[in-house]
Design a protein around this motif. Structure first.
Motif, PDB file in Angstrom:
ATOM      1  N   SER A   1       0.873  -1.178   0.000  1.00  0.00           N
ATOM      2  CA  SER A   1       0.000   0.000   0.000  1.00  0.00           C
ATOM      3  C   SER A   1       0.910   1.227   0.000  1.00  0.00           C
ATOM      4  O   SER A   1       1.894   1.284   0.745  1.00  0.00           O
ATOM      5  CB  SER A   1      -0.915  -0.003   1.218  1.00  0.00           C
ATOM      6  N   ILE A   2       0.565   2.170  -0.849  1.00  0.00           N
ATOM      7  CA  ILE A   2       1.476   3.301  -1.099  1.00  0.00           C
ATOM      8  C   ILE A   2       0.739   4.626  -0.969  1.00  0.00           C
ATOM      9  O   ILE A   2      -0.392   4.769  -1.454  1.00  0.00           O
ATOM     10  CB  ILE A   2       2.095   3.143  -2.508  1.00  0.00           C
ATOM     11  N   LEU A   3       1.400   5.560  -0.304  1.00  0.00           N
ATOM     12  CA  LEU A   3       0.863   6.920  -0.190  1.00  0.00           C
ATOM     13  C   LEU A   3       1.754   7.843  -1.012  1.00  0.00           C
ATOM     14  O   LEU A   3       2.967   7.883  -0.796  1.00  0.00           O
ATOM     15  CB  LEU A   3       0.879   7.349   1.290  1.00  0.00           C
ATOM     16  N   ASP A   4       1.142   8.588  -1.931  1.00  0.00           N
ATOM     17  CA  ASP A   4       1.898   9.520  -2.777  1.00  0.00           C
ATOM     18  C   ASP A   4       1.427  10.934  -2.445  1.00  0.00           C
ATOM     19  O   ASP A   4       0.370  11.377  -2.893  1.00  0.00           O
ATOM     20  CB  ASP A   4       1.655   9.160  -4.251  1.00  0.00           C
ATOM     21  N   VAL A   5       2.227  11.631  -1.631  1.00  0.00           N
ATOM     22  CA  VAL A   5       1.838  12.964  -1.144  1.00  0.00           C
ATOM     23  C   VAL A   5       2.257  14.021  -2.170  1.00  0.00           C
ATOM     24  O   VAL A   5       3.413  14.035  -2.601  1.00  0.00           O
ATOM     25  CB  VAL A   5       2.527  13.259   0.206  1.00  0.00           C
ATOM     26  N   GLY A   6       1.326  14.886  -2.546  1.00  0.00           N
ATOM     27  CA  GLY A   6       1.622  15.869  -3.601  1.00  0.00           C
ATOM     28  C   GLY A   6       1.839  15.121  -4.903  1.00  0.00           C
ATOM     29  O   GLY A   6       2.814  15.340  -5.610  1.00  0.00           O
ATOM     30  N   CYS A   7       0.893  14.224  -5.215  1.00  0.00           N
ATOM     31  CA  CYS A   7       1.070  13.268  -6.335  1.00  0.00           C
ATOM     32  C   CYS A   7       1.053  13.953  -7.691  1.00  0.00           C
ATOM     33  O   CYS A   7       1.486  13.368  -8.676  1.00  0.00           O
ATOM     34  CB  CYS A   7      -0.011  12.195  -6.278  1.00  0.00           C
ATOM     35  N   GLY A   8       0.560  15.193  -7.767  1.00  0.00           N
ATOM     36  CA  GLY A   8       0.538  15.920  -9.035  1.00  0.00           C
ATOM     37  C   GLY A   8      -0.182  15.147 -10.117  1.00  0.00           C
ATOM     38  O   GLY A   8      -1.294  14.632  -9.913  1.00  0.00           O
ATOM     39  N   SER A   9       0.467  15.010 -11.272  1.00  0.00           N
ATOM     40  CA  SER A   9      -0.180  14.350 -12.416  1.00  0.00           C
ATOM     41  C   SER A   9      -0.112  12.832 -12.311  1.00  0.00           C
ATOM     42  O   SER A   9      -0.450  12.125 -13.265  1.00  0.00           O
ATOM     43  CB  SER A   9       0.444  14.838 -13.719  1.00  0.00           C
ATOM     44  N   GLY A  10       0.348  12.309 -11.182  1.00  0.00           N
ATOM     45  CA  GLY A  10       0.210  10.883 -10.878  1.00  0.00           C
ATOM     46  C   GLY A  10       1.281   9.959 -11.435  1.00  0.00           C
ATOM     47  O   GLY A  10       1.129   8.734 -11.401  1.00  0.00           O
ATOM     48  N   ILE A  11       2.374  10.543 -11.914  1.00  0.00           N
ATOM     49  CA  ILE A  11       3.429   9.720 -12.539  1.00  0.00           C
ATOM     50  C   ILE A  11       3.871   8.580 -11.617  1.00  0.00           C
ATOM     51  O   ILE A  11       3.967   7.427 -12.034  1.00  0.00           O
ATOM     52  CB  ILE A  11       4.650  10.633 -12.878  1.00  0.00           C
ATOM     53  N   TYR A  12       4.138   8.901 -10.349  1.00  0.00           N
ATOM     54  CA  TYR A  12       4.636   7.886  -9.404  1.00  0.00           C
ATOM     55  C   TYR A  12       3.524   6.910  -9.016  1.00  0.00           C
ATOM     56  O   TYR A  12       3.724   5.704  -9.002  1.00  0.00           O
ATOM     57  CB  TYR A  12       5.211   8.550  -8.152  1.00  0.00           C
ATOM     58  N   SER A  13       2.360   7.453  -8.683  1.00  0.00           N
ATOM     59  CA  SER A  13       1.233   6.603  -8.252  1.00  0.00           C
ATOM     60  C   SER A  13       0.929   5.554  -9.311  1.00  0.00           C
ATOM     61  O   SER A  13       0.756   4.362  -9.004  1.00  0.00           O
ATOM     62  CB  SER A  13      -0.034   7.444  -8.068  1.00  0.00           C
ATOM     63  N   ILE A  14       0.859   6.012 -10.546  1.00  0.00           N
ATOM     64  CA  ILE A  14       0.437   5.125 -11.635  1.00  0.00           C
ATOM     65  C   ILE A  14       1.507   4.068 -11.915  1.00  0.00           C
ATOM     66  O   ILE A  14       1.207   2.886 -12.087  1.00  0.00           O
ATOM     67  CB  ILE A  14       0.095   5.968 -12.885  1.00  0.00           C
TER      68      ILE A  14
END
Ligand SMILES: C[S@@+](CC[C@H](N)C(=O)[O-])C[C@H]1O[C@@H](n2cnc3c(N)ncnc32)[C@H](O)[C@@H]1O
Length: 219
Positions: free
Chosen positions: A57-70
């Motif tokens: 499970s991952i939290l992406d703070v200030g994920c912006g356009s989602g590059i890392y999350s995706i």
């Protein structure tokens, strides 16, 4: 306007141009890989240091356009929560997640991180890339990330360089983009300790405009 409001406003009208840094056209990709190499270097470090994403499970703070999350969802994360207070950024992120086929495992939430209520949820990995650049008071932000993280915490901190740092500050001020904050490695170490991160180390990003990636271990 308060400082967080200024940053929010900035990333509301700047969303397309920020997302363009990772853009697909050969010209923009080549330009950015040379002149914004630090952005790509920190991406590589984050993907390496977050380890095998499968089942996490991952939290992406200030994920912006989602590059890392995706990308982390694509690599098999069980759940990714991206949080950002810029709706235009999140609109890009949601559309990309759908296009890439990971929308069922990535949730994008519009909110200010410090004010957001996470309930009992804790994360195996938390990241904040390109976010501390805009924080006037980074301590509470990092401490909250630490409290929410059971495993690895990754955050980027830009360092000041006379030419690039001054030019960036000037450019932001002249274009109404607000302020930018810089950190020494010693300062990041102190922040990590006072945030309650159990163990940490710093990975330098040596390309121009870089700084360090804080790799925290709360496992
Ligand atoms: C430079 S962008 C980085 C986006 C992404 N992490 C990346 O590296 O591609 C910084 C993002 O942090 C968000 N942000 C900054 N402060 C925030 C806060 N206090 N709460 C939520 N989002 C914040 C901005 O809206 C912006 O989208």
């Amino acid at each position: 306007m308060s400082k967080p409001e200024e940053v929010k406003h900035r990333f509301e009208w700047d969303a397309q141009s920020f997302a363009g840094i990772y853009g697909d056209s050969l010209v923009s990709r080549s330009f950015n890989r040379i002149f914004r190499k630090a952005v790509f270097d920190r991406y590589v470090v984050t993907m390496t240091e977050s380890g095998d994403a499968r089942g996490k499970s991952i939290l992406d703070v200030g994920c912006g356009s989602g590059i890392y999350s995706i990308e982390l969802a694509r690599r098999g994360a069980r759940r990714v929560l991206g949080i950002d207070f810029s709706e235009p950024m999140l609109a890009i992120a949601r559309a990309s997640a759908k296009e890439i086929g990971v929308a069922d495992r990535v949730e994008f939430v519009r909110d200010e991180f410090l004010g957001h209520e996470f309930g009992d949820e804790r994360f195996g990995v938390s990241i904040a890339m390109g976010v501390f650049d805009y924080l006037e008071d980074p301590g509470p932000f990092l401490a909250k990330m630490s409290r929410l993280t059971r495993g690895t915490l990754l955050a980027s901190f830009p360092k000041f360089s006379v030419i690039r740092g001054t030019a960036r500050r000037l450019r932001y001020r002249l274009t109404g983009r607000g302020d930018v904050f810089y950190y020494s490695p010693e300062g990041v170490g102190r922040l990590a300790e006072s945030a309650g991160i159990r163990k940490h180390r710093l990975v330098p990003i040596r390309s121009s405009g870089g700084g360090v990636i804080l790799v925290g271990d709360n496992g």
